[in-house]
Design an enzyme around this catalytic site. Sequence first.
Site, PDB file in Angstrom:
ATOM      1  N   GLU A 266       0.888  -1.171   0.000  1.00 12.48           N
ATOM      2  CA  GLU A 266       0.000   0.000   0.000  1.00 12.48           C
ATOM      3  C   GLU A 266       0.917   1.209   0.000  1.00 12.48           C
ATOM      4  O   GLU A 266       1.563   1.514   1.000  1.00 12.48           O
ATOM      5  CB  GLU A 266      -0.927  -0.033   1.224  1.00 12.48           C
ATOM      6  N   GLU A 397       3.967  13.092  -4.916  1.00 14.94           N
ATOM      7  CA  GLU A 397       3.334  13.132  -3.603  1.00 14.94           C
ATOM      8  C   GLU A 397       4.137  14.058  -2.688  1.00 14.94           C
ATOM      9  O   GLU A 397       5.317  13.839  -2.437  1.00 14.94           O
ATOM     10  CB  GLU A 397       3.273  11.722  -3.021  1.00 14.94           C
TER      11      GLU A 397
END
Length: 838
Positions: A266, A397
Amino acid sequence: MSIVEKFVTMDYGPAPEDPREAVAWLDKHHRRFGHFINGAFQAPFESKYFDTTDPSTSEKLADIAQGSARDIDAAVKSARAALPQWQSLTPHARARYLYALARQIQKHSRRLAVLETLDNGKPIRESRDIDIPLVARHFYHHAGWAQLLTQEFPGQEACGVVGQIIPWNFPLLMLAWKIAPALATGNTVVLKPAEFTPLTALAFAEICQEIDLPAGVVNIVTGDGQTGEALVAHPDVDKIAFTGSTEVGRAIRKATASSHKKLSLELGGKSPFIIFEDADLDSAVEGLVDGIWFNQGQVCCAGSRLLMQESIAEPLIAKICDRMNTLRVGPPLDKSIDIGAIIARVQLDRIQRLVDQGVAEGATCWQPSIPMPSRGLYFPPTLLSNVHPTSIVAQQEIFGPVLAAMTFRTPSEAVELANNTVYGLAACVWSESINVSLHIASQLKAGVVWVNCTNLFDASCGFGGYRESGYGREGGREGLLEYLEPTWFKHAPQLHPRPPAIDQPSTAPSGRIPAQETTPPSPGDSSLGGRSFSSDIQPTTLNGALAPEAQNFGERSTPEIDRTVKLFIAGKQARPDSGYSTPVRAADGRLLGEAPLGNRKDIRNAVEAARKAASWPNSTAHTRAQVLYYAAENLSQRSDEIANRLADVVGKNQADAEVSTSIERIFTYAAWADKYEGAIHNPPFRNVTLVMNEPTGTIGILCPQEAPLLGFVSAVMPAIAVGNTVVAVPSEIYPLITADLYQLFETSDLPAGTVNIVTGRPSELLKTLAEHDDVDAVWVFADASTCATAKALSVGNLKQVFTNEGRQIDWFNLSQAEGRFFLQHATQIKNIWVPYGE
């Protein structure tokens, strides 16, 4: 001053949370913590410690043990020793332990919330009201799964010893997301918390002692990245579950490629927050506050890309700026604070560097004029407008309280902008039209989509990403599958590598066989290890190859030596770019024909055709089922001629069995096409969560060697049944099957480009497939070395890889070679959260 004026000018007074209980807990342990191994705390082997600090004050909180390879080894051995006892417990007994953990977490909830805020810097309101209740919810929910495990997951067993590595943004919640399903499914655990935030993991270890959890079931080893590397590399770990950055996830994928470790990742995200002109703008702005400034923006699924319909951009930006002026940044233990401290100086510097670069690329930076603490690590809420879609702040990000804003005009443009990223973790859609919302949600490449809400999580609902946001899910039924394996698969024997079955290439034109080709190749191992035939179709083997006396070739007076096939790309037969072909021989050495030697350009052409075949993934499940039924019907009509040709390589008995079983298998996936459906979850909110099984995309498949027809059908049919497109490399021992297959597809209404077939040397073609960024997944059914190569070569875009791990699959066995096991790998799950009520 009027009442209204007084109301507007009112300010919050301080509302500090009392940290005394948490401080007393630290003092009780003398502010020094060892590892938790085999049910007890112990000092690190190398006697090294590091500091954990409060990011809001930079004050030291405690000394934390630095884990070494020896510490990891001790923890893994403890987990391995505890595994038989833990798995021997009844499901009810394991459920009782998980229930006890949930109850004890609730009892210590306030202290855990304060510890989390001290160590992480997040506002106490978030730790207290969101994180800790959800931690308890995960253990309650998975206590239920532990109770129901054998009923709901028959034929599945635990992976074994699981290594888990968690990040610093939600320290205790990530622990719960991973440990709860692992324990519920009968695994034992070695967990490494983040270097910056180990305290609540150590507090959880103490809770394990309080409930008398059997020693070794949960082990916690603290440390930095080297500790995590040691855990990933340990040979006695059966699965790695990682949450963190995409860069580290890519390194873990590469490090585990040559092992049989199951892996779930993840990873990062760059989630779009899409607002349409008919949305309730005030509600959308409040959702945006939670979407990007929750936990200081240090959230993998943060709504960091604002996509506004052009017609509402100006009033929406004004509302956002007004709301940003009301945000409070300050000491996170103050219950009136909205934004707390950034985790560490290195992260603070990264945020500032990316914002500066975004401005240099043309973005306009706006920050509210609000008080900022003079002490600690803080960054103001930041809005970057006029952001270009290719700007670094739109693509990378940031992991901070920074929002990048862009506009769109049409829904299709919104989808294009939203999907314009390598990530695919989450998304938000805001519109008063449920039709618009669900239409957009279905097109977004994201594992979670929130409709008119944001950042909702529950143990019953899966969470995880597409593309470079990783694969695997946390929570829900699908989250449990990450910690289970089919019993037959886990214990299947290993395949033995086979020698190449293809001769050196020929340059003879249009299929003419050169006369000088006289040396037959080794036929390779044509046996099907573990296959259960009925007594009348059992081939015998001699030194791993089918014995000539068992071939039962029949009386064929004239071999089809000039039979030449082509590649099958975009629904058309195509000559290979290489200009080479290769002889294909029967098991007794007779020349059967020639097959083209495809190369990387042929693979690229096939991938391009597969990506353009939009009609297949967009077709209804009923349509796909009909086409597969047609294929089975057409194969049935040609069964004798195909079996006769196949018999030259595998013998008549196996050939007849392959054809008849292939017809049944196609029927099976035609049946599944409109029945492999999702679900609806009912989380404890005013929401329903739609669980959608979506096709993975374009899948490259290296078909098994030992069953040329049945292996191809068993691998390709589940992929296309659920809407994927395929580039398949058929069995090297009999690539001539391609001619029968493309005639089959041409007469079955399969849209062009849905299935593309490239023959050649699998090892060479695999490299291009695995490295191709437009291939979403690679399936490989081969020996262990080839499977490891597929994993290692595919780290570039972190495509999903499904292999047999070098194990034997009995392609004639229904329990092994068809059904949900393959369909689960052919799909990825999207959870769409839809609120209801006023």
